[in-house]
Design a protein around this motif. Structure first.
Motif, PDB file in Angstrom:
ATOM      1  N   GLY A  51       4.882 -17.922  -5.492  1.00  0.00           N
ATOM      2  CA  GLY A  51       5.700 -17.262  -6.499  1.00  0.00           C
ATOM      3  C   GLY A  51       4.875 -16.257  -7.262  1.00  0.00           C
ATOM      4  O   GLY A  51       3.948 -16.630  -7.946  1.00  0.00           O
ATOM      5  N   GLY A  54       6.689 -12.032 -10.916  1.00  0.00           N
ATOM      6  CA  GLY A  54       8.054 -11.624 -11.230  1.00  0.00           C
ATOM      7  C   GLY A  54       8.058 -10.346 -12.047  1.00  0.00           C
ATOM      8  O   GLY A  54       7.055  -9.932 -12.587  1.00  0.00           O
ATOM      9  N   ARG A  55       9.195  -9.716 -12.131  1.00  0.00           N
ATOM     10  CA  ARG A  55       9.307  -8.461 -12.867  1.00  0.00           C
ATOM     11  C   ARG A  55      10.506  -8.531 -13.799  1.00  0.00           C
ATOM     12  O   ARG A  55      11.604  -8.894 -13.389  1.00  0.00           O
ATOM     13  CB  ARG A  55       9.512  -7.293 -11.908  1.00  0.00           C
ATOM     14  CG  ARG A  55       8.395  -7.128 -10.915  1.00  0.00           C
ATOM     15  CD  ARG A  55       7.414  -6.102 -11.425  1.00  0.00           C
ATOM     16  NE  ARG A  55       6.426  -5.841 -10.393  1.00  0.00           N
ATOM     17  CZ  ARG A  55       5.140  -5.925 -10.614  1.00  0.00           C
ATOM     18  NH1 ARG A  55       4.677  -6.246 -11.778  1.00  0.00           N
ATOM     19  NH2 ARG A  55       4.291  -5.672  -9.646  1.00  0.00           N
ATOM     20  N   SER A  61       3.593 -12.242 -18.866  1.00  0.00           N
ATOM     21  CA  SER A  61       3.070 -12.930 -17.689  1.00  0.00           C
ATOM     22  C   SER A  61       1.851 -13.718 -18.138  1.00  0.00           C
ATOM     23  O   SER A  61       1.169 -13.351 -19.093  1.00  0.00           O
ATOM     24  CB  SER A  61       2.730 -11.960 -16.562  1.00  0.00           C
ATOM     25  OG  SER A  61       1.699 -11.096 -16.944  1.00  0.00           O
ATOM     26  N   GLN A  77       2.349 -16.608 -13.353  1.00  0.00           N
ATOM     27  CA  GLN A  77       3.804 -16.557 -13.375  1.00  0.00           C
ATOM     28  C   GLN A  77       4.231 -15.807 -14.625  1.00  0.00           C
ATOM     29  O   GLN A  77       3.420 -15.523 -15.499  1.00  0.00           O
ATOM     30  CB  GLN A  77       4.407 -17.953 -13.320  1.00  0.00           C
ATOM     31  CG  GLN A  77       4.142 -18.618 -11.982  1.00  0.00           C
ATOM     32  CD  GLN A  77       5.030 -19.811 -11.710  1.00  0.00           C
ATOM     33  OE1 GLN A  77       5.921 -20.153 -12.468  1.00  0.00           O
ATOM     34  NE2 GLN A  77       4.782 -20.468 -10.587  1.00  0.00           N
ATOM     35  N   SER A  78       5.520 -15.484 -14.695  1.00  0.00           N
ATOM     36  CA  SER A  78       6.021 -14.738 -15.848  1.00  0.00           C
ATOM     37  C   SER A  78       7.256 -15.413 -16.422  1.00  0.00           C
ATOM     38  O   SER A  78       7.821 -16.333 -15.819  1.00  0.00           O
ATOM     39  CB  SER A  78       6.364 -13.300 -15.447  1.00  0.00           C
ATOM     40  OG  SER A  78       7.576 -13.257 -14.744  1.00  0.00           O
ATOM     41  N   ASP A  79       7.662 -14.895 -17.572  1.00  0.00           N
ATOM     42  CA  ASP A  79       8.889 -15.395 -18.187  1.00  0.00           C
ATOM     43  C   ASP A  79      10.082 -15.212 -17.259  1.00  0.00           C
ATOM     44  O   ASP A  79      11.044 -15.967 -17.318  1.00  0.00           O
ATOM     45  CB  ASP A  79       9.168 -14.647 -19.495  1.00  0.00           C
ATOM     46  CG  ASP A  79       8.190 -15.023 -20.601  1.00  0.00           C
ATOM     47  OD1 ASP A  79       7.619 -16.134 -20.543  1.00  0.00           O
ATOM     48  OD2 ASP A  79       8.003 -14.217 -21.521  1.00  0.00           O
ATOM     49  N   ALA A  80      10.018 -14.191 -16.395  1.00  0.00           N
ATOM     50  CA  ALA A  80      11.141 -13.874 -15.514  1.00  0.00           C
ATOM     51  C   ALA A  80      11.294 -14.855 -14.360  1.00  0.00           C
ATOM     52  O   ALA A  80      12.399 -15.042 -13.847  1.00  0.00           O
ATOM     53  CB  ALA A  80      10.981 -12.456 -14.959  1.00  0.00           C
ATOM     54  N   SER A  81      10.203 -15.474 -13.934  1.00  0.00           N
ATOM     55  CA  SER A  81      10.281 -16.390 -12.786  1.00  0.00           C
ATOM     56  C   SER A  81       9.204 -17.460 -12.917  1.00  0.00           C
ATOM     57  O   SER A  81       8.194 -17.431 -12.241  1.00  0.00           O
ATOM     58  CB  SER A  81      10.095 -15.611 -11.480  1.00  0.00           C
ATOM     59  OG  SER A  81       8.812 -15.010 -11.457  1.00  0.00           O
ATOM     60  N   MET A  82       9.465 -18.425 -13.787  1.00  0.00           N
ATOM     61  CA  MET A  82       8.480 -19.462 -14.052  1.00  0.00           C
ATOM     62  C   MET A  82       9.019 -20.811 -13.585  1.00  0.00           C
ATOM     63  O   MET A  82      10.137 -21.190 -13.935  1.00  0.00           O
ATOM     64  CB  MET A  82       8.182 -19.507 -15.558  1.00  0.00           C
ATOM     65  CG  MET A  82       7.063 -20.442 -15.929  1.00  0.00           C
ATOM     66  SD  MET A  82       6.743 -20.450 -17.719  1.00  0.00           S
ATOM     67  CE  MET A  82       6.338 -18.747 -18.033  1.00  0.00           C
ATOM     68  N   SER A  83       8.217 -21.522 -12.798  1.00  0.00           N
ATOM     69  CA  SER A  83       8.629 -22.852 -12.348  1.00  0.00           C
ATOM     70  C   SER A  83       8.592 -23.824 -13.530  1.00  0.00           C
ATOM     71  O   SER A  83       7.827 -23.624 -14.482  1.00  0.00           O
ATOM     72  CB  SER A  83       7.695 -23.344 -11.236  1.00  0.00           C
ATOM     73  OG  SER A  83       6.428 -23.678 -11.784  1.00  0.00           O
TER      74      SER A  83
END
Length: 100
Positions: A51, A54-55, A61, A77-83
């Motif tokens: 992963g 993310g954008r 991030s 990881q980022s706020d947009a795509s965080m597990s």
């Protein structure tokens, strides 16, 4: 184990550029806290693989680097795509650093 947390981007990007990464050495933690951190790291590593950061506009991030046995493992990881596992580790670290 040494854990380093760096944050990038978001609306605070200019401020964050001047701040050094925050570092935590488990040798300085109580045994139960060190065990909890190790558990969170173990859960976050497989969840972060594959992963990318993310954008998203103005998203933060995060890079968590875990050094153990002389080998670094870098999780980004980022706020947009965080597990959920990465979010739990990040939350634990941020709470710990806020208490210092």
């Amino acid at each position: 184990m040494k854990v380093t947390l760096a944050a990038h981007g978001g609306q605070a990007a200019a401020v964050l550029l001047r701040l050094p990464p925050r570092v935590l050495d488990t040798d300085t933690l109580p045994e139960d806290a060190a065990a909890e951190l190790a558990r969170l790291v173990a859960a976050a590593v497989p969840a972060a693989e594959g992963g990318g950061p993310g954008r998203a506009r103005d998203a933060m991030s995060y890079t968590i680097t875990v050094e153990e046995g002389g080998r670094p493992t870098v999780l980004t990881q980022s706020d947009a795509s965080m597990s959920p596992a990465f979010a739990a580790l990040l939350g634990w670290l941020e709470e710990h650093f806020a208490r210092r």
